[in-house]
Scaffold this active site. Structure first.
Site, PDB file in Angstrom:
ATOM      1  N   ASP A 100       0.881  -1.113   0.012  1.00 14.50           N
ATOM      2  CA  ASP A 100      -0.083   0.007  -0.127  1.00 14.50           C
ATOM      3  C   ASP A 100       0.838   1.270  -0.022  1.00 14.50           C
ATOM      4  O   ASP A 100       1.995   1.284   0.511  1.00 14.50           O
ATOM      5  CB  ASP A 100      -0.851   0.145   1.196  1.00 14.50           C
ATOM      6  CG  ASP A 100      -1.927  -0.753   1.032  1.00 14.50           C
ATOM      7  OD1 ASP A 100      -1.981  -1.776   0.312  1.00 14.50           O
ATOM      8  OD2 ASP A 100      -3.041  -1.094   2.150  1.00 14.50           O
ATOM      9  N   HIS A 245       3.652  -2.322   3.086  1.00 10.03           N
ATOM     10  CA  HIS A 245       3.735  -0.953   2.424  1.00 10.03           C
ATOM     11  C   HIS A 245       4.986  -0.793   1.816  1.00 10.03           C
ATOM     12  O   HIS A 245       5.923  -1.114   1.894  1.00 10.03           O
ATOM     13  CB  HIS A 245       3.740   0.103   3.808  1.00 10.03           C
ATOM     14  CG  HIS A 245       2.132  -0.058   4.240  1.00 10.03           C
ATOM     15  ND1 HIS A 245       2.111  -1.099   5.440  1.00 10.03           N
ATOM     16  CD2 HIS A 245       1.126   0.219   4.070  1.00 10.03           C
ATOM     17  CE1 HIS A 245       0.895  -0.977   6.047  1.00 10.03           C
ATOM     18  NE2 HIS A 245       0.219   0.006   5.143  1.00 10.03           N
TER      19      HIS A 245
END
Length: 280
Positions: A100, A245
């Site tokens: 992400d 991430h």
């Protein structure tokens, strides 16, 4: 509340969604691949399609939440769900890796190189500000066969926004992805896992399925490379969706952890791939 009309160019996508996922999505084990900190400023709905300059990200998180809303399905439409997909069905020992907040030129290229080295495909849920600033990285993702998902424009908590602002956050990001790689995203992830009825409805209207995660590495806390590796390996299992991430802060631990746990997952017989909306 009056329903907004979809842009004309999305009509074909909505038609294609006739063959989309049902209640559980499948996973293509192709042997090829919460929530993050985001830029601090948010363009209002009046900003329209004008691109905003990327801002320096901060580091904050909330616990994942799920919203509520009616299940709905109509011919030619992506179904409106009442909760996000948490894991994938389908083939045994198939897993999905997701990243992400990017793309970030400091970390995303290293992640792409590691995935390419092991011939693995992953999912990247990108934020519009970052994607608009680095379209070259979106094209690299697409060229390598990765799936690009929508993670809103500025990474706000959608449950605190009015419906027009939610649409602006989501739709602008889809437009940037389509401009960069030639097609809009088919998957959407709400920042912080904070979903509500409007987010599910707007995502479905734009032809996207909502995907959450099964295992959160909590790598945004920078807990250490070894801790991230242990969380992935201990949570591994059929249908598991891993959340990591590639932006939103210092992601060097996430980069290094991937280099360690990915070959181990493959050695243990896991098939790492991306979910499919077809043939389920």
């Amino acid at each position: 509340m009056k329903k907004e009309e979809l842009p004309g160019r999305r009509v074909l996508l909505r038609g294609a969604a006739l063959f989309a996922l049902t209640a559980t999505a499948g996973c293509v084990g192709t042997d090829r691949s919460g929530a993050p900190a985001r830029p601090s400023s948010s363009p209002g709905p009046a900003a329209g399609a004008q691109a905003a300059r990327p801002q320096k990200p901060s580091t904050y998180r909330l616990q994942p939440m799920t919203g509520s809303g009616p299940q709905r399905s109509a011919a030619g439409r992506t179904p409106v769900r009442s909760k996000p997909i948490l894991r994938m069905g389908g083939r045994s020992r198939a897993m999905v890796l997701t990243f992400d907040d990017g793309p970030d030129p400091n970390y995303t290229p290293d992640i792409l190189r590691t995935l390419r080295k092991h011939d693995v495909r992953a999912m990247f849920f990108v934020c519009g500000e970052m994607a608009d600033a680095h379209p070259d990285l979106l094209r690299r993702m697409a060229d390598d066969g990765h799936t690009i998902g929508n993670h809103t424009w500025t990474h706000p908590q959608l449950t605190r926004l009015r419906r027009p602002s939610i649409r602006d956050e989501i739709e602008r990001t889809s437009d940037v992805v389509e401009d960069a790689v030639g097609e809009p995203p088919l998957w959407f992830r709400a920042p912080y896992g904070a979903w509500n009825r409007a987010a599910f409805q707007i995502g479905a209207e734009l032809g996207m399925e909502p995907l959450a995660w099964t295992v959160d590495t909590l790598d945004w806390r920078e807990p250490g490379t070894g801790t991230i590796v242990r969380r992935v390996l201990s949570g591994a299992g059929p249908g598991v969706v891993i959340l990591s991430h590639d932006a939103g802060g210092n992601r060097s631990q996430s980069v290094q952890a991937l280099r360690t746990y990915l070959p181990r997952l493959l050695d243990e017989g896991y098939r790492i791939g991306v979910p499919s909306r077809m043939g389920v």
